[in-house]
Structure formats: structure tokens, C-alpha cells
Design a protein around this motif. Structure first.
Motif: not given
Length: 141
Positions: A114-115, A60, A93, A56, A35, A118, A53, A111
Motif C-alpha cells: 500500500q505504501a 487518508t 503506512t 491509515c 484501509f 501511495e 489499517s 502495508f
């Protein structure tokens, strides 16, 4: 939560919990670093995406630093609660492009991916491993 993210959560929740606390910590810090790096890369092209970013990455990092697991610094939060917050960060995210107003740009794809990643990592992590390990250590003593 977008439909694809829900699908990933459903599929991965049926898989065995193969990610240990130590591995999860390593992944968390790698996600945060990603990120932060992407925030720098997006800065000239799309400031909103860069700030999203950065937010996020900070969320995290804070979640990791405050967790009672290998890699946690202040250890004020249980590993199980860490997992709950991880799901919230995955949702954050996924919705960041819409919240920050860049959902129609190329940067929004980062995003989304990435989501999904995750969500998969969180769903495949054994958030009860530390509790059962502590139980067995106390039982052996």
C-alpha cells in the motif's frame, strides 16, 4: 522510508504527471475504503494490524475531506499541501507494522504494498493543476 518505497518515488517522479485532481480524489477515497475494509478483515487475526489499517484509513480520509480539490468537503487546505501530507501518510503506512509491532506477520506485507502504491500515485499526480487552471480561467475572464 523503506528502500523500495524510495526507489518507487525516484522512478515515478521522472514520469509525467498524468493523474488529475479529480482522479486523485477518486483514488484517495478508494485507498481509504481499502484501509477500512482491510481493518475489518484483519480484526480477528491481528488486532494491531487492524488498528494500524484503521489509523491509515482515517488519516487518508481526513486529508481528502479537508483539501480544496474535487471531492474535498471543507476545503481548508491547498491541493499542494495535500500532496505533501500524502507523502507523509505513505511513510506512516510503510512504518505502521514496525510501530505497532507486527512487522514479522503476514499482514505487514499489505502495508508495504500500500505504501508503494501511495508513493507512486503521489509522485505521478499533478499537484499544480488546480493553480494553473485557475490562472487560465482568470486570464480568459
Amino acid at each position: 522510508m523503506p528502500l523500495m518505497q524510495k526507489g518507487v518515488a525516484m522512478l515515478s517522479s521522472r514520469m509525467p504527471k498524468v493523474i488529475s485532481p479529480k482522479t486523485h480524489a477518486i483514488i484517495d477515497y478508494a485507498v481509504a475504503a481499502t484501509f477500512f475494509t482491510v481493518s475489518l478483515l484483519f480484526w480477528r487475526r491481528n488486532r494491531r494490524a487492524a488498528v494500524g489499517s484503521l489509523v491509515c484509513g482515517l488519516a487518508t480520509t481526513a486529508n481528502s475531506i479537508l483539501t480544496d480539490y474535487p471531492g474535498g468537503v471543507f476545503k481548508v487546505m491547498s491541493y499542494r499541501n495535500h500532496g505533501r501530507i500524502d507523502m507523509g501518510i505513505a511513510g506512516l503506512t510503510a512504518t505502521m507494522p514496525d510501530m505497532m509491532g507486527f512487522d514479522d506477520s503476514n499482514q505487514a506485507r499489505f502495508f508495504e504494498m500500500q505504501a508503494i502504491a501511495e508513493t507512486a500515485v503521489t509522485a505521478m499526480t499533478d499537484f499544480e493543476a488546480l493553480e494553473s487552471l485557475e490562472y487560465h480561467l482568470r486570464k480568459a475572464a
